[in-house]
Every structure is written in C-alpha cells, then in structure tokens.
Design a protein around this motif. Structure first.
Motif, mmCIF file in Angstrom:
data_model
loop_
_atom_site.group_PDB
_atom_site.id
_atom_site.type_symbol
_atom_site.label_atom_id
_atom_site.label_comp_id
_atom_site.label_asym_id
_atom_site.label_seq_id
_atom_site.Cartn_x
_atom_site.Cartn_y
_atom_site.Cartn_z
ATOM 1 N N VAL A 1 1.191 -1.328 -0.263
ATOM 2 C CA VAL A 1 -0.060 -0.064 0.105
ATOM 3 C C VAL A 1 0.690 1.154 0.049
ATOM 4 C CG1 VAL A 1 -0.179 -0.113 2.525
ATOM 5 C CG2 VAL A 1 -1.733 1.108 1.635
ATOM 6 N N SER A 2 0.548 2.348 -0.092
ATOM 7 C CA SER A 2 1.787 3.484 -1.266
ATOM 8 C C SER A 2 0.658 4.086 -0.540
ATOM 9 C CB SER A 2 1.801 3.262 -2.612
ATOM 10 O OG SER A 2 2.474 2.278 -3.329
ATOM 11 N N MET A 3 1.772 5.578 -0.454
ATOM 12 C CA MET A 3 1.315 6.501 0.273
ATOM 13 C C MET A 3 0.771 6.696 1.749
ATOM 14 S SD MET A 3 2.461 8.795 -1.999
ATOM 15 C CE MET A 3 2.085 8.444 -4.212
ATOM 16 N N THR B 1 10.128 -7.446 8.912
ATOM 17 C CA THR B 1 10.614 -7.891 7.106
ATOM 18 C C THR B 1 10.171 -6.197 7.269
ATOM 19 O OG1 THR B 1 9.191 -9.784 7.575
ATOM 20 C CG2 THR B 1 9.249 -8.262 5.328
ATOM 21 N N PHE B 2 11.914 -6.124 6.480
ATOM 22 C CA PHE B 2 12.375 -4.786 6.208
ATOM 23 C C PHE B 2 12.442 -4.634 4.371
ATOM 24 C CE2 PHE B 2 12.480 -4.081 11.083
ATOM 25 C CZ PHE B 2 11.465 -2.659 11.030
ATOM 26 N N ASP B 3 11.501 -3.735 4.674
ATOM 27 C CA ASP B 3 11.684 -3.263 2.446
ATOM 28 C C ASP B 3 13.533 -3.007 2.597
ATOM 29 O OD1 ASP B 3 9.352 -4.780 2.405
ATOM 30 O OD2 ASP B 3 9.048 -3.405 0.471
ATOM 31 N N LEU C 1 2.532 -7.564 8.731
ATOM 32 C CA LEU C 1 3.165 -6.041 8.129
ATOM 33 C C LEU C 1 4.914 -6.384 7.565
ATOM 34 C CD1 LEU C 1 1.401 -3.947 10.398
ATOM 35 C CD2 LEU C 1 0.905 -4.491 8.560
ATOM 36 N N ALA C 2 5.032 -5.720 6.954
ATOM 37 C CA ALA C 2 6.682 -4.816 6.387
ATOM 38 C C ALA C 2 7.000 -3.572 6.149
ATOM 39 C CB ALA C 2 6.795 -5.764 5.048
ATOM 40 N N SER D 1 2.543 -4.351 2.803
ATOM 41 C CA SER D 1 4.120 -3.572 2.966
ATOM 42 C C SER D 1 3.900 -2.222 2.875
ATOM 43 C CB SER D 1 5.431 -3.520 1.570
ATOM 44 O OG SER D 1 6.181 -3.138 1.957
ATOM 45 N N LEU D 2 3.523 -1.430 3.857
ATOM 46 C CA LEU D 2 3.076 -0.850 4.065
ATOM 47 C C LEU D 2 4.355 1.120 3.010
ATOM 48 C CD1 LEU D 2 1.961 -0.460 7.942
ATOM 49 C CD2 LEU D 2 0.892 -1.332 5.571
ATOM 50 N N GLY D 3 3.895 1.345 2.448
ATOM 51 C CA GLY D 3 4.735 2.088 1.647
ATOM 52 C C GLY D 3 5.046 3.727 1.990
ATOM 53 N N ASP D 4 5.797 4.239 2.073
ATOM 54 C CA ASP D 4 6.072 5.372 2.654
ATOM 55 C C ASP D 4 6.932 6.438 1.229
ATOM 56 O OD1 ASP D 4 6.790 8.081 2.781
ATOM 57 O OD2 ASP D 4 7.810 8.071 5.189
#
Ligand code: HMG
Ligand code: MG
Length: 307
Positions: free
Chosen positions: A151-153, A239-241, A214-215, A184-187
């Motif tokens: 998920v972005s933003m 978990t980290f991208d 969650l990542a 995966s939670l996108g900043d």
C-alpha cells in the motif's frame, strides 16, 4: 572491513528479514536503460550476498515503466526454482498472465491509500483498484503463487498532503482480505517520521492486523528512513524492504527518491545484534559495481564509508 560494535537490546526482535527491492524499485526510475546482463548480474550478486528475497522486476505496462520492459527476458535468466524467492510486481490480469508464462512463483500487487495516486500510478480509482486486484490474487493463489500486497502513500501524498492512519488501515485491510500473505506499508515519498510509524502500526494492530503480517517500505527523501525503521523495530516489525545502495524512486510519485539503503539497514541491525544473514562486504561491493554501471555515486552513507 569496519563493522559496528554489537550491543544487543533484548527488547528488539532477534531476527529480521530484509526484502531487497533494488532491482525493481531501485531501477524502475532510471531513465537510461540498464542492460539486461547488468540487471541479471545485480540480482545474482544480491542472492550471493545473502539477501533472503529479491524483488526482480515488474510485469507492468512497458510504456508506463520502460526500464522494466524486459521483465520476461530478465526472468528467463533467473534461478526461479532456487532457494531465494524472486517476486515480481503485477498490477492486473495481463501482468499475471505474463508472470505465469514466465514461471514466477511470487508476485506483489500494489495498491494506493489515496485517490490521486491510484489514478496516477494505476489509471484506476481508489475503489476500482480492488476490483482489478481481486481476480489477480484469486488466480495467483489458485496457481500456488505467493502474493504480497503493497500500500503506497501511507504517510503523505504529494497531491493530497497528510494521509490519515484510518485511510491507510482501511486500504491495507482490504488488500489483505483479498488473500495477500503480507502487507508492505510504503512511505512512497519519505515524509513519515518515527512516532507516525508507531501510530500506523498501532492502527493496524487495533484493526486485528499484527506485526507478523506487516512489512515496512521506507523511502529516504527526508533522511528519515533509518530512524523510521528503528521505530518500526521497536514495535516488533521483522520484515523491512530496502534497496542496495539506496537506489530508487517511483516514476509516478513526485518527489520520491531512493529507498532505505540495504547497507545502512544492515549496519544498524548488525550493531543491534539482530540476525539478518547478509554479507555486508559483498553487498557493498555489489552497490559500488552498480554505481559504476549507473555512472554515479551511491547515496548510501555506509556504501560511501566502506566502498
Ligand atoms: P492502462 O493503460 O489503464 O491499461 O494501464 P489497460 O488495462 O487500459 O490496457 C491498455 C493496454 O495495455 C492493453 O493493450 C493491455 O493489454 C495493455 P491493447 O489491448 O491496447 O493492445 N496492458 C499491459 N501490457 C503489459 N503488461 C501489463 C498490461 N496491462 C495492460 N501488465 C496499468 C493500467 C496498471 C497497466 C498501468 O497503470 C501500469 O502499468 N502501472 C504501473 C505503474 C508502476 O509500475 N509504478 C511503479 C510501481 S509502484 C511503486 O513503485 C510503489 C512501491 O514501491 C511502494 C511504495 O514505495 O509506496 C511498490
Ligand atoms: Mg517504493
């Protein structure tokens, strides 16, 4: 090679999985096309350096992301049945057809928490994106594939400003409900700060979605990525991208710059005595080599210090 002194903090997780996105998120924004052989070598070197999962490319529309138009040819050169999963981004049915034809075993869908970015990145409305993803996830799972969802933003959007936690939790929950194994939670534009990270993870927790699902996916536009990763570690995220050398950015998100550099994350995890399985010298060597391919220095502080 210099390494940090290890001082263990027993309140933090003992082991972390680094989900490497350099070949996909790192390269997708590069305007000069990187040769296929260099992409394949990049992925092979990352696997050899011990990255446990390496996102390889995207089966998106080639006109939308010309850099990754060679996805099928690239994947044909990769060890898809090896021990290191090599996920690919898939937005829609056509993308899934292409990924299945190529023999991929792991895919990732990518949704948006905001209306504007859904339109700019997916040519879809916020609501319609779920209708696009639903048959993709169902068919992929029926074929035995693992499906991750982005998920972005999650922290802010260049067009809409601050994004409320509830809006991100609502979008992320719907993506997980489709059948994704991890969110995966996108900043995407790197505007998040440490307490906001904690609030978002708590928001998911309150909705019944624990840290095991969650990542975190941080971009480093404002230099906050590593601090945000530490904040997430303190909340129990494992978990980290990250992107080798700190490459990256999204062509459809104004002001998106590089991802959290894998080397910077590895340095911090090493110092904290957290198991990650990555060979830092081999990784730094890979990023120095890739910086040579791209013709500019890596933005990662650790690569510049050690390379
Ligand atoms: P569209 O133009 O609306 O597609 O694009 P369409 O469904 O209307 O189809 C139009 C034509 O494109 C058709 O061909 C389709 O077959 C073809 P025609 O019938 O006209 O000959 N087509 C495709 N061809 C190849 N592969 C496909 C595909 N789909 C349709 N998959 C679409 C909609 C979703 C495809 C487009 O918007 C797209 O490709 N977007 C991707 C953008 C992207 O890759 N952004 C970067 C990744 S996201 C990111 O970086 C954020 C992340 O890192 C997390 C974070 O940081 O927050 C993950
Ligand atoms: Mg990204």
């Amino acid at each position: 090679m210099t390494l940090p002194m290890v001082v263990r903090d027993d309140t933090l997780p003992a082991k972390v999985t680094i989900y490497e996105v350099g070949p996909r998120d790192g390269l997708q924004n590069e305007s000069a096309i990187v040769p296929l052989e260099a992409k394949a070598e990049f992925i092979t070197r990352l696997i050899t350096a011990g990255l446990p999962i390496v996102e390889a490319t995207s089966f998106v529309h080639p006109k939308w992301v010309p850099q990754l138009a060679d996805a099928a040819e690239l994947v044909a050169q990769l060890p898809l049945d090896g021990p290191t999963p090599l996920p690919v981004l898939v937005p829609n049915a056509r993308g899934l057809d292409r990924a299945l034809e190529a023999g991929c075993t792991h895919i990732a869908i990518f949704g948006s928490a905001t209306e504007t970015f859904a339109q700019k990145n997916l040519n879809s409305t916020l609501d319609d994106q779920f209708a696009m993803f639903e048959p993709v996830v169902a068919r992929a799972r029926a074929a035995g594939l693992d499906v991750r969802a982005y998920v972005s933003m999650c922290f802010g959007d260049p067009w809409e400003g601050a994004v409320p936690v509830e809006q991100v939790v609502a979008t992320g929950s719907r993506l997980l409900d489709l059948g994704a194994s991890q969110l995966s939670l996108g900043d995407t534009i790197g505007v998040g700060t440490a307490a906001h990270v904690g609030a978002l993870i708590d928001g998911f927790g309150a909705a019944g979605i624990g840290v095991d699902r969650l990542a975190m996916h941080f971009h480093d536009t404002y230099g906050q990525a590593l601090a945000n990763a530490y904040a997430a570690l303190r909340k129990g995220i494992t978990t980290f991208d990250a992107s080798a050398g700190g490459l990256g950015g999204c062509p459809y998100a104004e002001s998106a710059t590089g991802n959290l550099a894998t080397e910077d994350l590895v340095w911090m995890l090493t110092g904290l005595g957290i198991e990650h399985g990555v060979d830092l010298p081999a990784l730094v060597e890979t990023s120095v080599w890739m910086a040579g391919v791209l013709g500019r220095e890596s933005p990662s502080a650790v690569v510049r210090a050690l390379g």
